[in-house]
Design an enzyme around this catalytic site. Structure first.
Site, PDB file in Angstrom:
ATOM      1  N   HIS A 124     -17.447  30.633  30.511  1.00  0.00           N
ATOM      2  CA  HIS A 124     -17.245  31.365  31.612  1.00  0.00           C
ATOM      3  C   HIS A 124     -15.956  31.216  32.522  1.00  0.00           C
ATOM      4  CE1 HIS A 124     -21.176  33.146  31.161  1.00  0.00           C
ATOM      5  NE2 HIS A 124     -21.580  32.070  30.765  1.00  0.00           N
ATOM      6  N   GLU A 155      -2.979   1.053  42.185  1.00  0.00           N
ATOM      7  CA  GLU A 155      -4.124   1.517  42.720  1.00  0.00           C
ATOM      8  C   GLU A 155      -5.252   0.987  43.017  1.00  0.00           C
ATOM      9  OE1 GLU A 155      -2.065   2.197  40.154  1.00  0.00           O
ATOM     10  OE2 GLU A 155      -1.728   4.574  40.051  1.00  0.00           O
ATOM     11  N   LYS A 186      -7.701  -4.986  34.146  1.00  0.00           N
ATOM     12  CA  LYS A 186      -7.222  -6.061  33.034  1.00  0.00           C
ATOM     13  C   LYS A 186      -6.123  -6.849  33.636  1.00  0.00           C
ATOM     14  CE  LYS A 186      -5.152  -6.216  28.380  1.00  0.00           C
ATOM     15  NZ  LYS A 186      -4.776  -5.607  27.235  1.00  0.00           N
ATOM     16  N   GLY A 214      -6.694  -1.544  27.300  1.00  0.00           N
ATOM     17  CA  GLY A 214      -7.301  -1.287  28.374  1.00  0.00           C
ATOM     18  C   GLY A 214      -8.210   0.053  28.099  1.00  0.00           C
ATOM     19  N   ARG A 215      -7.684   0.850  27.324  1.00  0.00           N
ATOM     20  CA  ARG A 215      -8.201   2.228  26.928  1.00  0.00           C
ATOM     21  C   ARG A 215      -9.818   1.991  26.058  1.00  0.00           C
ATOM     22  NH1 ARG A 215      -3.196   2.365  26.167  1.00  0.00           N
ATOM     23  NH2 ARG A 215      -2.400   2.584  23.868  1.00  0.00           N
ATOM     24  N   LYS A 218       5.697   4.369  37.394  1.00  0.00           N
ATOM     25  CA  LYS A 218       5.414   3.113  38.150  1.00  0.00           C
ATOM     26  C   LYS A 218       6.374   2.540  38.996  1.00  0.00           C
ATOM     27  CE  LYS A 218       1.336   1.528  35.298  1.00  0.00           C
ATOM     28  NZ  LYS A 218       0.799   0.412  34.636  1.00  0.00           N
ATOM     29  N   GLU A 238      -2.851   8.451  25.590  1.00  0.00           N
ATOM     30  CA  GLU A 238      -2.054   7.493  25.840  1.00  0.00           C
ATOM     31  C   GLU A 238      -1.645   6.416  24.551  1.00  0.00           C
ATOM     32  OE1 GLU A 238      -2.207   4.802  29.826  1.00  0.00           O
ATOM     33  OE2 GLU A 238      -3.412   3.778  28.421  1.00  0.00           O
TER      34      GLU A 238
HETATM   35  O1  F6P Z   1      -1.047   2.851  33.728  1.00  0.00           O
HETATM   36  C1  F6P Z   1      -1.736   2.688  32.402  1.00  0.00           C
HETATM   37  C2  F6P Z   1      -2.657   1.502  32.456  1.00  0.00           C
HETATM   38  O2  F6P Z   1      -1.958   0.371  31.998  1.00  0.00           O
HETATM   39  C3  F6P Z   1      -3.731   1.882  31.309  1.00  0.00           C
HETATM   40  O3  F6P Z   1      -3.249   1.655  29.779  1.00  0.00           O
HETATM   41  C4  F6P Z   1      -4.874   0.952  31.789  1.00  0.00           C
HETATM   42  O4  F6P Z   1      -6.036   1.248  31.356  1.00  0.00           O
HETATM   43  C5  F6P Z   1      -4.745   1.179  33.400  1.00  0.00           C
HETATM   44  O5  F6P Z   1      -3.273   1.308  33.573  1.00  0.00           O
HETATM   45  C6  F6P Z   1      -5.242   0.165  34.097  1.00  0.00           C
HETATM   46  O6  F6P Z   1      -4.702  -1.183  33.990  1.00  0.00           O
HETATM   47  P1  F6P Z   1      -5.603  -2.335  34.480  1.00  0.00           P
HETATM   48  O7  F6P Z   1      -6.624  -2.470  33.808  1.00  0.00           O
HETATM   49  O8  F6P Z   1      -4.698  -3.548  34.403  1.00  0.00           O
HETATM   50  O9  F6P Z   1      -5.588  -2.006  36.100  1.00  0.00           O
END
Ligand code: F6P
Length: 529
Positions: free
Chosen positions: A364, A195, A189, A247-248, A493, A333
């Site tokens: 199990h 990452e 987003k 995002g979620r 972060k 979240e």
């Molecule tokens: O670190 C949390 C977050 O902001 C989430 O809410 C989001 O889904 C994820 O990181 C990834 O964010 P982006 O889509 O901006 O890479």
């Protein structure tokens, strides 16, 4: 309100759920509901009519109706970020206009959907064999969960999901892929997530290393089109979405592109239709017939009232293996907050820890604790009436039997007398019989709910995901929190970016606490060996 519920809890906890069934032979029907073809049964809980009424009173007190209307009509209910919350617009396939700041957002939503479909058709008709979605959190969990869930409908290229900054993730994924026939989707987003951008750069380097042009090999899904452009992905290969898609909550739009490529545009539309049907239900059903409302209230009874700190999500559906992880982000979240919208401390606990694994595997592993441990874990079972393997119906029948057996066992338990009889049958006697019998007692009276659906189709999955999204919303409204921000992820972060140069040795660990310095020293001792 909460006091009333705590008072009711005192009596309820002393009662056995089984007795509630004995007292009322209509209990199963009265404490369950059907919506959009799904059946949600919460009769195997201690909730009775009085408790349900007190729980529903929470929704009135919180002004749920007004908040829900505010959400669906584009008001800026994400108050800490000043944003509307309109993921529902992404599945508003045949609905009318949806306004944000006076502007109808639907033309753009539908145009983006058309563009996604055109790309999905192009990719499905091309020599692309593998699609790698690079994203994390909401830009990964939704499509990854749904791709596994809908395996019987996947007839496009194989999809892979790389999320972790651990190089193992991308290295293991790229191994065995053909650079000539692999397409990368950079899903972020913000287009700044460390990452994702690190993995995307590694993917680009991999192509270049293999002597393959990166032209046309990348697609971007982002609200930050400018950053995608700067990264080198042209606008024609970029699919944008507005900041009112959290995002979620984003798998319904561009973030769902990998899923669309896998199951095809028609399948993806069926998924959207399912979500939209659940929206209609949520918007129009009365509280006691409203599935997201009841799902939320049952959860709050167990967590905020009875104090059970965790909830197990137990899909008896192997393809829902990633659902618990998906729900962890969606629920934790969203509702893992400690202050209400106005900044005051919450007077009750926030959302529970959500965890789980598909049944029967969990049986199990950790069910021992659920049945006989000292803590109560409310369980949320899920199962389809029908599987996708017609030749393996006996497997599915066994699966269903196991699911039903677990909720029955949790409720009934096994008394000491029953355990003694079992031991006596085995020939045990005296002290030994007594000792062994005690280990075989199940206290029972442990609450569970079951969500049962006809079959895990794209449409049903859409309904399930929307159901859980709205559950989170209802819980958030009752708690008075903002379910749509996530400030709690920021500190880690920030510290990670300051620790990056410390780990590489470019900056000193001075000023850090003793534990962090010691850990850094250990890393330095071993990282270059
Ligand atoms: O670190 C949390 C977050 O902001 C989430 O809410 C989001 O889904 C994820 O990181 C990834 O964010 P982006 O889509 O901006 O890479």
């Amino acid at each position: 309100m909460w006091d009333d519920l705590h008072a009711l809890a005192k009596t309820a906890e002393r009662r056995r759920i089984e007795d509630l069934f004995a007292e009322n032979d209509k209990r199963a029907g009265e404490f369950s509901l059907t919506a959009a073809g799904l059946l949600f049964d919460y009769s195997k809980t201690q909730i009775d009519e009085q408790i349900r009424a007190a729980l529903i009173a929470l929704t009135d007190a919180a002004g749920l109706d007004a908040r829900r209307t505010a959400m669906f009509t584009g008001a800026a209910i994400n108050e800490t970020e000043g944003r509307a919350v309109l993921h529902t617009a992404l599945r508003n396939l045949d609905g009318g206009a949806v306004h944000v700041d006076g502007e109808d957002v639907m033309p753009e939503v539908l145009e983006t959907l058309d563009r996604m479909e055109a790309l999905a058709r192009e990719v499905r008709g091309s020599d692309v064999t593998d699609v790698v979605n690079i994203g994390i959190g909401g830009s990964d969990l939704g499509p990854a969960m749904a791709y596994t869930a809908l395996a019987p409908y996947c007839d496009g290229p194989r999809c892979h999901f790389v999320s972790n900054v651990d190089g193992a993730d991308i290295a293991d994924t790229l191994r065995g892929l053909d650079p000539e026939t692999t397409l990368f989707i950079v899903a972020s987003k913000t287009f700044t997530t460390i990452e994702t951008m690190t993995n995307a750069r590694t993917a680009r380097a991999w192509l270049m290393d293999k002597g393959v042009s990166t032209d046309g090999r990348f697609v971007a899904l982002s609200s930050n089109k400018a950053a995608a452009g700067e990264w080198g992905i042209p606008e024609s290969r970029t699919f944008g979405f507005a900041d009112w898609v959290g995002g979620r909550y984003s798998m319904w739009g561009p973030i769902g592109l990998s899923l669309m490529i896998a199951i095809g545009p028609e399948g993806f539309r069926a998924f959207l239709r399912g979500g939209q049907e659940m929206d209609r239900h949520f918007e129009t059903a009365l509280p006691h017939q409203n599935m997201p409302v009841l799902l939320a209230l049952v959860g709050m009874w167990h967590n905020q009232v009875l104090g059970h700190a965790t909830r197990a999500v137990l899909p008896y559906d192997n393809r829902l293996a990633r659902l618990p992880a998906y729900l962890q982000q969606l629920e934790m979240e969203s509702n893992g907050k400690r202050v209400s919208m106005d900044g005051a401390d919450l007077s009750v606990n926030s959302g529970p820890v959500v965890w789980g694994e598909p049944g029967t595997n969990g049986q199990h592993a950790f069910y021992q604790l659920i049945h006989q441990g000292t803590r109560i874990v409310p369980c949320e079972f899920m199962v389809a009436a029908k599987g996708h393997e017609p030749d393996l119906r006996h497997h599915h029948d066994l699966l269903v039997a196991n699911c039903l057996a677990q909720s029955e066992a949790l409720m009934r338990g096994r008394s000491l007398d029953e355990a003694r009889a079992i031991m006596a049958d085995k020939g045990a006697e005296g002290d030994e019989l007594e000792r062994q019998a005690r280990h075989r007692v199940f206290p029972g009276n442990r609450p569970s709910t079951t969500l049962i659906y006809p079959q895990l189709t794209p449409e049903i999955l859409g309904k399930i995901v929307a159901l859980y999204e709205h559950r989170v919303f209802v819980e958030g409204v009752i708690l008075g929190i903002n379910s749509f921000d996530q400030w709690g992820v920021e500190l880690g972060k920030e510290l990670a970016s300051s620790l990056g140069p410390v780990v590489t040795g470019e900056a000193s660990a001075e000023g850090k606490d003793g534990s962090t310095r010691q850990l850094v020293e250990f890393v330095h001792l071993h990282r270059d060996r």
